[in-house]
Motif scaffolding. Structure first.
Motif, PDB file in Angstrom:
ATOM      1  N   CYS A 209       6.627  -7.490  -2.291  1.00 48.40           N
ATOM      2  CA  CYS A 209       6.442  -6.391  -3.237  1.00 48.40           C
ATOM      3  C   CYS A 209       7.786  -6.029  -3.868  1.00 48.40           C
ATOM      4  CB  CYS A 209       5.870  -5.180  -2.502  1.00 48.40           C
ATOM      5  SG  CYS A 209       5.795  -3.702  -3.524  1.00 48.40           S
TER       6      CYS A 209
ATOM      7  N   GLN B 296       8.356  -3.353  -5.354  1.00 44.01           N
ATOM      8  CA  GLN B 296       8.507  -1.909  -5.275  1.00 44.01           C
ATOM      9  C   GLN B 296       9.120  -1.483  -3.940  1.00 44.01           C
ATOM     10  OE1 GLN B 296       7.522  -0.334  -8.068  1.00 44.01           O
ATOM     11  NE2 GLN B 296       6.395   1.534  -7.612  1.00 44.01           N
ATOM     12  N   CYS B 297       8.538  -2.040  -2.830  1.00 45.36           N
ATOM     13  CA  CYS B 297       8.973  -1.575  -1.519  1.00 45.36           C
ATOM     14  C   CYS B 297       9.433  -2.708  -0.620  1.00 45.36           C
ATOM     15  CB  CYS B 297       7.852  -0.783  -0.833  1.00 45.36           C
ATOM     16  SG  CYS B 297       6.409  -1.790  -0.433  1.00 45.36           S
TER      17      CYS B 297
ATOM     18  N   THR C  10       7.632  -5.042   0.918  1.00 43.56           N
ATOM     19  CA  THR C  10       6.653  -5.496   1.901  1.00 43.56           C
ATOM     20  C   THR C  10       6.138  -6.883   1.510  1.00 43.56           C
ATOM     21  OG1 THR C  10       5.975  -3.193   2.099  1.00 43.56           O
ATOM     22  CG2 THR C  10       4.534  -4.839   3.120  1.00 43.56           C
TER      23      THR C  10
ATOM     24  N   CYS D 264       0.127  -5.000  -3.128  1.00 46.00           N
ATOM     25  CA  CYS D 264       0.930  -4.617  -1.974  1.00 46.00           C
ATOM     26  C   CYS D 264       0.097  -3.760  -1.021  1.00 46.00           C
ATOM     27  CB  CYS D 264       2.152  -3.836  -2.441  1.00 46.00           C
ATOM     28  SG  CYS D 264       3.115  -3.163  -1.075  1.00 46.00           S
TER      29      CYS D 264
ATOM     30  N   CYS E 291       2.131   0.064  -0.675  1.00 45.60           N
ATOM     31  CA  CYS E 291       2.202   1.054  -1.758  1.00 45.60           C
ATOM     32  C   CYS E 291       1.190   0.806  -2.855  1.00 45.60           C
ATOM     33  CB  CYS E 291       3.619   1.102  -2.328  1.00 45.60           C
ATOM     34  SG  CYS E 291       4.071  -0.379  -3.250  1.00 45.60           S
TER      35      CYS E 291
ATOM     36  N   TRP F 294       1.250  -1.547  -5.062  1.00 46.04           N
ATOM     37  CA  TRP F 294       1.850  -2.068  -6.293  1.00 46.04           C
ATOM     38  C   TRP F 294       1.254  -3.430  -6.645  1.00 46.04           C
ATOM     39  CZ3 TRP F 294       5.085  -6.317  -7.361  1.00 46.04           C
ATOM     40  CH2 TRP F 294       5.730  -6.279  -8.619  1.00 46.04           C
TER      41      TRP F 294
HETATM   42 ZN   LIG Z   1       4.874  -2.117  -2.049  1.00 46.36          ZN
END
Ligand SMILES: [Zn+2]
Length: 117
Positions: free
Chosen positions: A4, A6-7, A9, A18, A21, A23
């Motif tokens: 991901c 964004q985070c 993961t 994801c 989150c 995403w």
């Molecule tokens: Zn994420």
């Protein structure tokens, strides 16, 4: 393996969603193909007006009209403006050629039949 953005993961979801989150990576931009006949129509329309009269203009009208039909049938195709301009240039070429031919014929007829001779 995808991660991901964004985070961070690790994403194992087949849709690349994801699990942490939610995403979703942006879908790759679909490239729109340009209809080949539309480009050919535009090029021939220009040739008909600049280099060689009449015949390229006729072909430009035909190709442009066919391209317009394909563009309507397939929304992923691009080049509608090319096809439209190609057809217009084609008609201008035909009109100029026809007008020029008419002018030559009438002037030669008048010079032959004219009372001033
Ligand atoms: Zn994420």
């Amino acid at each position: 393996m995808a991660y991901c953005q964004q985070c961070g993961t690790q994403v194992t979801d087949p849709n690349n969603r994801c699990p942490t989150c939610g995403w979703v990576p942006p879908a790759p931009v679909q490239l729109r193909r340009t209809e080949g006949g539309a480009i050919a129509s535009l090029v021939l329309g220009i040739i008909g007006l600049t280099m060689c009269p009449f015949i390229p203009s006729i072909i430009a009208i035909i190709l442009g009209s066919q391209a317009k039909q394909r563009l309507v049938a397939d929304p992923t195709l691009d080049g509608e403006a090319f096809a439209r301009v190609g057809v217009i240039l084609g008609w201008i070429g035909v009109a100029l050629f026809g007008g020029g031919l008419l002018l030559v014929m009438t002037t030669s007829a008048f010079s032959y039949l004219g009372p001033w001779r």
